[in-house]
Design an enzyme around this catalytic site. Sequence first.
Site, PDB file in Angstrom:
ATOM      1  N   CYS A 178     -29.058   3.323  25.552  1.00  0.00           N
ATOM      2  CA  CYS A 178     -28.517   2.572  26.696  1.00  0.00           C
ATOM      3  C   CYS A 178     -27.733   3.486  27.641  1.00  0.00           C
ATOM      4  O   CYS A 178     -26.726   4.081  27.251  1.00  0.00           O
ATOM      5  CB  CYS A 178     -27.625   1.454  26.155  1.00  0.00           C
ATOM      6  N   CYS A 237     -24.077   2.466  28.196  1.00  0.00           N
ATOM      7  CA  CYS A 237     -23.338   2.735  26.955  1.00  0.00           C
ATOM      8  C   CYS A 237     -22.951   4.203  26.878  1.00  0.00           C
ATOM      9  O   CYS A 237     -21.857   4.547  26.427  1.00  0.00           O
ATOM     10  CB  CYS A 237     -24.176   2.361  25.736  1.00  0.00           C
TER      11      CYS A 237
END
Length: 158
Positions: A79, A82
Site C-alpha cells: 500500500c 501505508c
Amino acid sequence: MTKLRSLLVLLVVLFSVSCNMSAKNEKNSDEATTAAKGEVVLLDKAEFLTKVFDYETNTTEWIYEGDKPCIIDFYADWCGPCKKVAPVLKELAKEYENDIIVYKVDVDKEKDLAMAFGIQSIPTLLFVPAKGTPMVSMGALSKDQFVQQINDFLLPQK
C-alpha cells in the site's frame, strides 16, 4: 465517511463478533522494552488479544488491555499511502516513547483481525486512549495531523 460513523461501524463489528475460540497468551514482557525504546511494535492476532483488546471474550464492551494509549496502524506492505505513514509513525513512536505505544497490524497476514474490525481500506488507524472508546481514522495522515490527534485525543491533559 465521517469519524463518528466509522467509530459506530467499528463498535457494531466488535459487538457482533462471536466467540469462536478462547486463545489466551501470556503478555509479552518484550512489549515494555520495545515500546520504551520508541519502536513500532508489529502485532499478530494473539498479541492483539492480550495487549490491546480481547474481542473474542469481550463482545459487549471495549476494554483496553494496555497501560498507555496507543495508535494501531492497519496496513499492507504493498500500500502506497501505508508506506508514507510508516516513517511518520516511527518518528512519533520515538518522540512519544514515554507516553504512547505505536502498533502495526499487517492486514494481509492477519485477515481474521482485519475482518473483525471491518477494515475495508488502508491505512486505517485506531487511536486508543488508556480509558474510553477508540477513534478510527481512515487514510494517510500527515505528521501534524497525528500530533494533533495524540495531543487532543490520546493525551488531552498534557
